[in-house]
Write a protein that holds these residues in place. Structure first.
Motif, short mmCIF file in Angstrom:
data_model
loop_
_atom_site.label_atom_id
_atom_site.label_comp_id
_atom_site.label_asym_id
_atom_site.label_seq_id
_atom_site.Cartn_x
_atom_site.Cartn_y
_atom_site.Cartn_z
N ALA A 48 0.85 -1.18 0.00
CA ALA A 48 0.00 0.00 0.00
C ALA A 48 0.89 1.24 0.00
CB ALA A 48 -0.90 0.00 1.22
N PRO A 49 0.44 2.33 -0.63
CA PRO A 49 1.25 3.57 -0.60
C PRO A 49 1.45 4.03 0.84
CG PRO A 49 -0.60 3.76 -2.14
CD PRO A 49 -0.82 2.50 -1.37
N ILE A 101 -9.24 3.59 4.94
CA ILE A 101 -10.41 3.87 4.11
C ILE A 101 -11.61 3.14 4.69
CG2 ILE A 101 -11.45 3.58 1.83
CD1 ILE A 101 -8.62 3.91 0.65
N CYS A 102 -12.67 3.90 4.97
CA CYS A 102 -13.89 3.32 5.52
C CYS A 102 -14.83 2.94 4.39
CB CYS A 102 -14.57 4.32 6.45
SG CYS A 102 -16.12 3.69 7.15
N ARG A 120 -3.05 4.86 4.49
CA ARG A 120 -4.38 5.45 4.40
C ARG A 120 -5.41 4.47 4.93
NH1 ARG A 120 -6.11 9.75 1.45
NH2 ARG A 120 -4.18 9.85 0.26
N SER A 138 -3.13 -2.82 5.94
CA SER A 138 -3.05 -1.70 4.99
C SER A 138 -3.83 -2.03 3.72
CB SER A 138 -1.59 -1.45 4.63
OG SER A 138 -0.83 -1.35 5.81
N THR A 139 -4.36 -3.25 3.66
CA THR A 139 -4.96 -3.71 2.41
C THR A 139 -6.44 -4.06 2.58
OG1 THR A 139 -4.24 -5.96 2.88
CG2 THR A 139 -2.76 -4.62 1.54
N LEU A 176 -8.61 -3.77 -0.21
CA LEU A 176 -8.39 -2.53 -0.95
C LEU A 176 -7.55 -2.79 -2.20
CD1 LEU A 176 -7.63 -0.08 1.98
CD2 LEU A 176 -9.77 -0.37 0.77
N TRP A 178 -15.13 7.67 3.68
CA TRP A 178 -14.15 8.65 4.17
C TRP A 178 -12.81 7.97 4.38
CZ3 TRP A 178 -12.64 7.08 9.06
CH2 TRP A 178 -13.57 6.35 9.81
N ASP A 179 -11.77 8.77 4.53
CA ASP A 179 -10.43 8.20 4.70
C ASP A 179 -9.55 9.20 5.44
OD1 ASP A 179 -10.34 9.97 2.38
OD2 ASP A 179 -8.28 9.27 2.14
N ARG A 208 -9.80 9.36 13.22
CA ARG A 208 -11.26 9.45 13.21
C ARG A 208 -11.85 8.19 13.85
NH1 ARG A 208 -15.21 11.10 8.15
NH2 ARG A 208 -17.15 10.36 9.11
#
Lengths: 233, 263
Positions: free
Chosen positions: B86-87, B149-150, B147, B227-228, B263, B154-155, B99
């Motif tokens: 992942a980046p 990510i929901c 990152r 992360s994925t 992801l 949102w992220d 969050r």
């Protein structure tokens, strides 16, 4: 009447919209409605614009998970259908026959005529420059929509695609704008189809038999002159 | 019979329309009506397919949707590249604090008592001795700035650190050929991931956020951080890890969210 029936069954007679095109068109219509309705529900869970929530009654899927299930079902119908359509258009040459060329001066001339309600539809088998522009446009938007959808679905595995849209939220925004353009197209497309109902009928029945060379040769060989008159009219 | 109106509308012809036009074009009118019926049939059919209500068995529609979701699990497992990272981002981009999200509000979070907290191990694991918080904190740490990510859309970028899950599983003698790793939590939440994701180099058991111990709302003392996968696939306040070949489901997965959610 019997003559007409024979002509429909004859495989060498080409209609304006071959059966394959009609099946793909209506499959796409169903897929688009699934994608838009479920997409609105998914959007509502985390809106991009505070002023915009879609009324729940026009969304599909009930709760968020239901909407996601519909969206990830619809994506297969939508994408596979679009792939089939593009291959069909390229292989049969339909794209070049019906959508090209588009010259800017024709688009301007046809737009002027349309605004004066003087754009003719005598021959529905030939798309005018506005139709060509809109149909090419919507095909490209649908392709971008699949790309932004993949960017949202797989921002790690397809991170190169996500990067094309700047980042994850960029892909969401492009996906939203693509939806908005598709909805706009649908409104215009359906309205115009209702204004010129023979175009709608053609997408159901196949429309006029195409006046191609091979048809003409076949017509002169075994179809009466009376039928030729029908075709002209 | 012309309908009487109080005032003449500007859209009404002064001369009534010759009704014989209708009879002359009866055939055309009938044909238009037929088209309308056809159009109605098409849209009604489409509508019933979309809502999945009444016309067909609701359960049948639900089972089709579930079957497609399971098919999508398979597709995502196929798309998952165990070597694709992942980046990662810089510390300056990290959101502080992160969050919050759970199946309840942040004010309902029940802090975990770290002194009595234990990490239980079960299933296809050789050494099932439980781990204390201090033992977990003493393991070598790996840091991820990735990152989050929901599924809602949102992220944010978070900075997480803690022991690498693959190294932990190796250390306790887990069967790395098993299919699933299941996490159960102090708040009755649970979630499971595929072994391929568990072994991904960017999957950790996080104990810290932004170099500080994770605060109570975000899973203290131990949470998963892949992360994925989507956010809900990262259980907080983990109390047990099970390695199994039997599909274990999870809190949101049992409620219809896609299981793989990669992801």
């Amino acid at each position: 009447m019997s003559e007409v029936a024979i002509r429909v069954r004859s495989p060498s007679v080409r209609r304006m919209h071959p059966l394959a095109i009609r099946v793909m068109h209506w499959t796409n219509a169903v897929a688009m409605i699934i994608m838009i309705g479920s997409g609105w529900k998914i959007y509502n869970d985390e809106v991009l614009f505070g002023w915009l929530h879609f009324p729940e009654v026009i969304t599909i899927g009930g709760e968020a998970q239901g909407a996601l299930q519909w969206h990830f079902l619809g994506m297969w119908i939508f994408t596979l259908n679009l792939i089939c359509y593009v291959i069909y258009g390229l292989v049969t040459g339909r794209f070049w026959r019906k959508l090209l060329p588009v010259w800017p001066h024709q688009v301007i001339a046809d737009t002027r005529a349309a605004l004066r309600f003087r754009l003719g539809h005598d021959d529905v088998t030939k798309y005018n420059a506005i139709q060509r522009t809109l149909y090419i446009g919507i095909i490209l938007i649908m392709i971008v929509q699949i790309m932004s959808g993949l960017a949202i679905w797989k921002p790690v595995q397809f991170q190169e695609i996500t990067a094309l849209f700047y980042d994850f939220q960029g892909a969401r925004l492009v996906h939203f704008i693509g939806m908005a353009l598709i909805v706009l197209f649908l409104i215009v497309h359906v309205a115009l189809a209702l204004v010129v109902p023979k175009t709608l009928a053609a997408m159901v029945t196949g429309g006029p038999v195409l006046d191609e060379d091979q048809n003409r040769a076949k017509a002169s060989a075994d179809v009466s002159a009376e039928n030729d008159d029908h075709r002209g009219g | 019979m012309p309908i009487r109106t109080p005032s003449q509308s500007m859209f009404r012809p002064v001369q009534p329309i010759d009704q014989s036009v209708l009879d002359e074009n009866r055939k055309l009118i009938d044909e238009i009506d037929r088209r309308k019926i056809l159009r109605g049939a098409v849209s009604l059919g489409a509508l019933s397919m979309l809502t999945g209500c009444n016309v067909t068995d609701r359960n049948a529609v639900q089972s089709v949707l579930r079957a497609v979701s399971e098919w999508n699990d398979g597709v995502q497992a196929f798309l998952f590249n165990p070597n694709k990272l992942a980046p990662t981002y810089t510390e300056a981009q990290v959101l502080r604090p992160p969050r919050f999200n759970a199946y309840y509000g942040i004010e309902e979070v029940k802090p975990v008592d770290v002194a009595s907290w234990k990490l239980e191990l079960s299933g296809r694991i050789a050494d099932k001795r439980p781990w204390s918080a201090q033992q977990m904190f003493d393991l070598p740490e790996q840091e991820l700035i990735v990152r989050q990510i929901c599924v809602e859309g949102w992220d944010y970028i978070g900075q997480w650190s803690g022991p690498n899950l693959k190294q932990f599983l190796e250390r306790v003698g887990a069967d790395l050929n098993a299919k699933y790793v299941m996490f159960r939590c102090a708040d009755d939440y649970s979630g499971s991931i595929d072994m391929a994701t568990a072994l991904h180099p960017q999957t950790i058991l996080a104990t810290k956020y932004a170099k500080e111990p994770i605060t109570d709302p975000f899973g203290f003392p131990l949470r998963l951080r892949t992360s994925t996968k989507l956010g809900f696939k990262n259980p907080k306040w983990i109390t047990s890890i099970e390695v199994t070949n039997t599909y274990p489901g999870g809190y949101w997965e049992d409620r219809g969210f896609n299981w793989h959610s990669g992801l």
